[in-house]
Design a protein around this motif. Structure first.
Motif, short mmCIF file in Angstrom:
data_model
loop_
_atom_site.label_atom_id
_atom_site.label_comp_id
_atom_site.label_asym_id
_atom_site.label_seq_id
_atom_site.Cartn_x
_atom_site.Cartn_y
_atom_site.Cartn_z
N THR A 12 0.85 -1.28 0.12
CA THR A 12 -0.03 0.06 -0.07
C THR A 12 0.84 1.37 0.17
OG1 THR A 12 -1.71 -1.22 1.18
CG2 THR A 12 -1.76 1.44 1.18
N GLU A 13 1.91 1.29 0.76
CA GLU A 13 2.93 2.38 1.04
C GLU A 13 3.42 2.82 -0.33
OE1 GLU A 13 6.61 3.75 3.60
OE2 GLU A 13 6.34 1.80 2.96
N LYS A 14 3.80 1.64 -1.16
CA LYS A 14 4.46 1.64 -2.29
C LYS A 14 3.54 2.06 -3.44
CE LYS A 14 8.75 0.71 -0.77
NZ LYS A 14 9.62 1.44 -0.57
N GLY A 15 2.15 1.98 -3.45
CA GLY A 15 1.44 2.41 -4.32
C GLY A 15 1.20 1.04 -5.35
N LEU A 16 1.46 0.00 -4.93
CA LEU A 16 1.44 -1.55 -5.81
C LEU A 16 -0.03 -1.93 -5.58
CD1 LEU A 16 4.97 -2.78 -4.83
CD2 LEU A 16 4.44 -1.30 -6.50
N VAL A 17 -0.57 -2.51 -6.67
CA VAL A 17 -2.09 -2.95 -6.62
C VAL A 17 -1.98 -4.16 -7.32
CG1 VAL A 17 -4.44 -2.63 -7.02
CG2 VAL A 17 -3.08 -0.68 -6.05
N LEU A 18 -1.40 -4.13 -8.67
CA LEU A 18 -1.53 -5.35 -9.31
C LEU A 18 -0.54 -6.34 -9.13
CD1 LEU A 18 -1.94 -3.37 -12.75
CD2 LEU A 18 -3.84 -4.49 -11.29
N LEU A 19 -0.84 -7.65 -9.51
CA LEU A 19 -0.10 -8.92 -9.30
C LEU A 19 1.38 -8.71 -9.98
CD1 LEU A 19 0.30 -11.50 -7.76
CD2 LEU A 19 -0.63 -12.56 -9.88
N LYS A 20 1.28 -8.38 -11.15
CA LYS A 20 2.53 -8.27 -11.80
C LYS A 20 3.59 -7.24 -11.08
CE LYS A 20 4.65 -7.37 -16.41
NZ LYS A 20 4.42 -7.08 -17.73
N GLU A 21 3.26 -5.92 -10.74
CA GLU A 21 4.13 -5.05 -10.30
C GLU A 21 4.47 -5.56 -8.69
OE1 GLU A 21 1.83 -1.45 -10.42
OE2 GLU A 21 0.45 -1.96 -8.96
N ILE A 22 3.55 -6.08 -8.23
CA ILE A 22 4.02 -6.95 -6.74
C ILE A 22 4.97 -7.88 -6.84
CG2 ILE A 22 2.93 -8.17 -4.82
CD1 ILE A 22 0.43 -6.09 -5.09
N GLN A 23 4.94 -8.60 -7.93
CA GLN A 23 5.69 -9.72 -7.95
C GLN A 23 7.19 -9.37 -8.29
OE1 GLN A 23 3.57 -12.10 -10.80
NE2 GLN A 23 3.26 -13.71 -9.09
N GLU A 24 7.24 -8.48 -9.15
CA GLU A 24 8.38 -7.72 -9.64
C GLU A 24 8.95 -7.03 -8.32
OE1 GLU A 24 7.24 -5.00 -12.84
OE2 GLU A 24 7.43 -6.50 -14.09
N PHE A 25 8.35 -6.37 -7.40
CA PHE A 25 8.92 -5.66 -6.32
C PHE A 25 9.40 -6.61 -5.21
CE2 PHE A 25 7.98 -4.52 -1.75
CZ PHE A 25 8.86 -3.69 -1.49
N GLU A 26 8.72 -7.74 -5.06
CA GLU A 26 8.96 -8.76 -4.12
C GLU A 26 10.38 -9.59 -4.62
OE1 GLU A 26 8.01 -9.88 -1.20
OE2 GLU A 26 6.72 -8.05 -1.10
N GLU A 27 10.60 -9.60 -5.97
CA GLU A 27 11.61 -10.41 -6.58
C GLU A 27 12.82 -9.39 -6.37
OE1 GLU A 27 13.90 -13.23 -8.20
OE2 GLU A 27 11.66 -13.19 -7.82
#
Length: 199
Positions: free
Chosen positions: A149-164
């Motif tokens: 939420t803090e990073k403004g991430l919502v979609l699965l693809k962008e979250i997976q990239e962030f976690e990676e």
């Protein structure tokens, strides 16, 4: 845009309220397209979506559906994409895969996440906590949700990239694994809250 700035903006608009299509922007990116039958329709998105500014294009009432869909098809705003997905109950999925009794406060948090994130993201989050932190699953889940939420991430693809990108390097071992998340647990026994941006 802060809550007070938003209200000031509304009060500054002296022209008659007209119907139209409104676009919500985060930076230069369109994150949501909706119909505005009054400025209240724009205001109702506050607290639900993360955005900085908005623009309203005047359009007749009988053309709102047409223009709204054209904007959505062209720009694929992330919040419109989320709302078009099938509903997902994170509480049921969590209870099925994690053996932990939840408090009323924790249930309320899950209800909010269920409205904020699409189903594929919620499923991904629960799968992550089972893999990474089975001993303190809800604390880890809350940390994930607050961070995204803090990073403004919502979609699965962008979250997976962030976690990676957030994964520890190859030479990181043992207790240092996922240290960014786990340090907060060790300090107080639970995760520190991160104030959501725009929610």
């Amino acid at each position: 845009m802060t809550e007070q700035e938003f209200y000031n903006d509304l009060l500054a608009k002296r022209e008659p309220v007209k119907t139209g299509i409104f676009l919500l922007f985060k930076g230069e990116m369109i994150v949501y397209v909706g119909q505005a039958k009054s400025l209240i329709d724009v205001h109702q998105t506050r607290g639900k979506m993360d955005y900085d500014t908005y623009t309203i294009y005047e359009a007749p009432m009988d053309k709102l559906d047409h223009y709204e869909q054209r904007f959505i098809n062209q720009y694929q705003p992330k919040y419109n994409v989320i709302l078009q997905q099938e509903p997902f109950n994170v509480f049921d999925y969590y209870q099925k895969h994690v053996e932990q009794r939840l408090s009323g406060v924790q249930r309320k948090s899950m209800s909010e996440w269920n409205q904020r994130f699409p189903g594929d993201v919620l499923k991904y989050a629960v799968d992550l906590i089972i893999e990474r932190c089975p001993d303190k699953p809800f604390s880890y889940l809350k940390k994930l949700m607050d961070t995204w939420t803090e990073k403004g991430l919502v979609l699965l693809k962008e979250i997976q990239e962030f976690e990676e990108q957030s994964k520890p390097t190859a030479n990181t071992k043992g207790a240092n694994k996922h240290a960014g998340y786990e340090r907060d647990i060790e300090k107080s026994g639970h995760y520190k809250g991160i104030a959501p941006m725009g929610f």
